[in-house]
Design an enzyme around this catalytic site. Structure first.
Site, PDB file in Angstrom:
ATOM      1  N   SER A 190     -17.046  -3.495  26.404  1.00 34.15           N
ATOM      2  CA  SER A 190     -17.933  -2.600  25.658  1.00 34.15           C
ATOM      3  C   SER A 190     -18.194  -1.309  26.427  1.00 34.15           C
ATOM      4  CB  SER A 190     -19.226  -3.347  25.329  1.00 34.15           C
ATOM      5  OG  SER A 190     -20.001  -2.666  24.379  1.00 34.15           O
ATOM      6  N   ASP A 216     -18.876   3.772  22.114  1.00 29.49           N
ATOM      7  CA  ASP A 216     -18.609   3.126  23.394  1.00 29.49           C
ATOM      8  C   ASP A 216     -17.160   2.642  23.415  1.00 29.49           C
ATOM      9  OD1 ASP A 216     -18.891   1.071  21.578  1.00 29.49           O
ATOM     10  OD2 ASP A 216     -20.064  -0.220  22.896  1.00 29.49           O
ATOM     11  N   ASP A 219     -15.519  -0.091  22.958  1.00 28.57           N
ATOM     12  CA  ASP A 219     -14.939  -0.926  21.903  1.00 28.57           C
ATOM     13  C   ASP A 219     -15.454  -0.554  20.519  1.00 28.57           C
ATOM     14  OD1 ASP A 219     -17.504  -1.954  22.267  1.00 28.57           O
ATOM     15  OD2 ASP A 219     -16.907  -4.009  21.855  1.00 28.57           O
ATOM     16  N   ASP A 230     -18.226  -0.699  18.930  1.00 25.95           N
ATOM     17  CA  ASP A 230     -19.148  -1.497  18.123  1.00 25.95           C
ATOM     18  C   ASP A 230     -20.539  -0.870  18.080  1.00 25.95           C
ATOM     19  OD1 ASP A 230     -19.974  -2.104  20.701  1.00 25.95           O
ATOM     20  OD2 ASP A 230     -20.072  -4.261  20.383  1.00 25.95           O
TER      21      ASP A 230
END
Length: 490
Positions: free
Chosen positions: A140, A279, A281, A283
């Site tokens: 992340s 960020d 990833d 999400d």
């Protein structure tokens, strides 16, 4: 969109078996008996398994996680199906993804490998296909040297704690091995990312387009570099990109949702309507308005909540947030006739509360936003599209919308690095720290709020102080940080 998400031709078990008595003996020996060294504390945190590559995360660990995840997912599946596997751009992600795939296929599970994609892409495709689960390789917002393994159930939600415990029991040699009998197959299925892209756009395409809007995207050298620009362009926006190549050595470094300075300057330089920072990833997302001001998750929830409230699409006028939500946000939302429920920090807790209450909107100040009308998990790209659409429909600038919403209380957040895991997790037993917290709470009364907690993803204790006056927040933040450093960070 779902029609292409079918089993790969030739990928059925009859064509992919490699049965032999020796195979089962080898698998049992390598995965059930020869356990690798594991820490005493649980591996799964609030967002899967996460840590420094080479210290905690390694190819042997990923191999065994893949195997036992395959065993557990297969044992709990109603029918056979693949596991969908994706990754971010970190240099270690290829290694971990291939090791995980080896473990999954050794457990007799077929793997559909997406390659580079956002975490919500794995969750979505898992939920709409016949997959028995999904796995994402990412840490992340963490720095490049970290990585992580996130496991999803067949419904696309994060794997329930009970199943995480089963996987960990297998890793520790405490789960009975029942044999496999065949190997699964590994298939590249990068084309399925297009189905996720279409699902993001479809709810908006017949309602609004983004023509005439200039949008800046900070992709953080991460998982959304190939997807976010195309989605915004196809929706009609003029797009300016920052950090938009996959670079595992620079992912999240001085960019993305944890470092907004470059995005803020670029929005102002190009006179853009707004900007979004993802960020690693993708999400989660934070926004920047046309004046270059940060728009965090509290404001995103308030503005999106008001829109849903006006459309009578927000049951009980409820928003679910966390203990980090600003008091200014909470009081403004209640003045609008809204309800706010706070949970522990972590999007899994927000999601659980939404499911328990029937709520449709929730999220975190950090930019994890869940809107169950459109998605099943926190999704930065989905959130960014809907906020851009909200601004376009309103016909006013994001800056004006923020100005008309609420004023935040001064809120300071400091991270104190505590490398000793036992000290970090048992901070509540430290009497001097508890005494300092009690003193600060008594001194501020209703004029402020304190939150001290151990991070579930990093080796830090977070100290947050919120007060009506900035001077008060600074004073008690310094006092509490000093106590944590003195008694826990030694």
């Amino acid at each position: 969109m779902v029609s292409s998400i079918t089993r790969t031709q030739g990928g059925n078990h009859a064509d992919s078996t490699c049965k032999s008595d020796q195979l089962e003996k080898d698998i049992a020996g390598n995965f059930g008996l020869n356990s690798i060294a594991l820490p005493a504390n649980p591996l799964f945190g609030t967002d899967g398994i996460r840590g420094r590559v080479g210290d905690l995360l390694s190819a042997p660990l990923a191999l065994q996680v893949g195997f036992w995840a395959g065993v557990v997912l297969r044992n709990h599946a109603s029918q056979p199906g693949p596991v969908i596997l994706g990754q971010d751009s970190r240099n270690s992600s290829d290694m971990l993804a291939m090791a995980l795939s080896a473990g999954l296929t050794a457990a007799g599970v077929e793997v559909w490998y997406l390659g580079l994609c956002p975490t919500p892409c794995v969750a979505y495709l898992t939920s709409v296909s016949d997959a028995i689960g999904g796995v994402m390789i990412s840490a992340s917002h963490n720095p490049p040297e970290d990585n992580g393994i996130k496991v999803f159930g067949a419904d696309g939600a994060k794997l329930p704690p009970a199943l995480q415990t089963e996987i960990e029991a297998g890793l520790r040699g405490n789960l009975p091995f029942t044999g496999v009998g065949h190997c699964g197959r590994h298939y590249g299925r990068s084309e399925l990312v297009g189905d996720y892209s279409a699902a993001l756009k479809t709810p908006l395409q017949n309602v609004v387009n983004l023509q005439g809007m200039k949008v800046v995207l900070d992709l953080a050298w991460g998982a959304a570099v190939g997807l976010a620009p195309s989605v915004f362009t196809e929706m009609g926006a003029e797009v300016i990109c920052l950090h938009n190549t996959a670079d595992g050595s620079r992912i999240n470094v001085n960019c993305g949702s944890t470092h907004l300075e470059i995005l803020q300057a670029t929005v102002q330089q190009h006179n853009a309507d707004l900007g979004f920072a993802f960020d690693g990833d993708a999400d989660r997302v934070l926004a920047v308005d046309n004046s270059g001001r940060q728009v965090n998750g509290d404001y995103i929830l308030y503005l999106w909540g008001r829109r849903l409230q006006q459309q009578q699409q927000l049951p009980d006028n409820l928003i679910v947030s966390t203990v980090m939500a600003n008091l200014g946000f909470e009081r403004a939302w209640r003045q609008q006739g809204g309800n706010l429920i706070r949970t522990a920090v972590g999007d899994q807790y927000v999601q659980a509360e939404l499911l328990r209450t029937g709520g449709m909107l929730g999220g975190e100040q950090s930019g994890h936003i869940l809107c169950r009308h459109y998605g099943i998990t926190g999704d930065g790209l989905l959130t960014a599209l809907h906020i851009a659409a909200l601004v376009k429909v309103a016909g006013v600038s994001l800056s004006d919308m923020v100005n008309q919403s609420f004023q935040t209380y001064p809120q300071l957040l400091r991270n104190v690095r505590v490398m000793d895991r036992d000290r970090r997790l048992s901070w509540k037993d430290c009497e001097p720290v508890q005494q300092a917290i009690a003193l600060a709470e008594a001194a501020m009364g209703d004029a402020g709020r304190i939150l001290v907690r151990a991070s579930g993803t990093e080796p830090v204790i977070r100290v947050m102080v919120e007060a009506a006056e900035a001077e008060l927040a600074h004073h008690w933040t310094n006092e509490l940080v000093s106590q944590v450093q003195q008694h826990l960070a030694i």
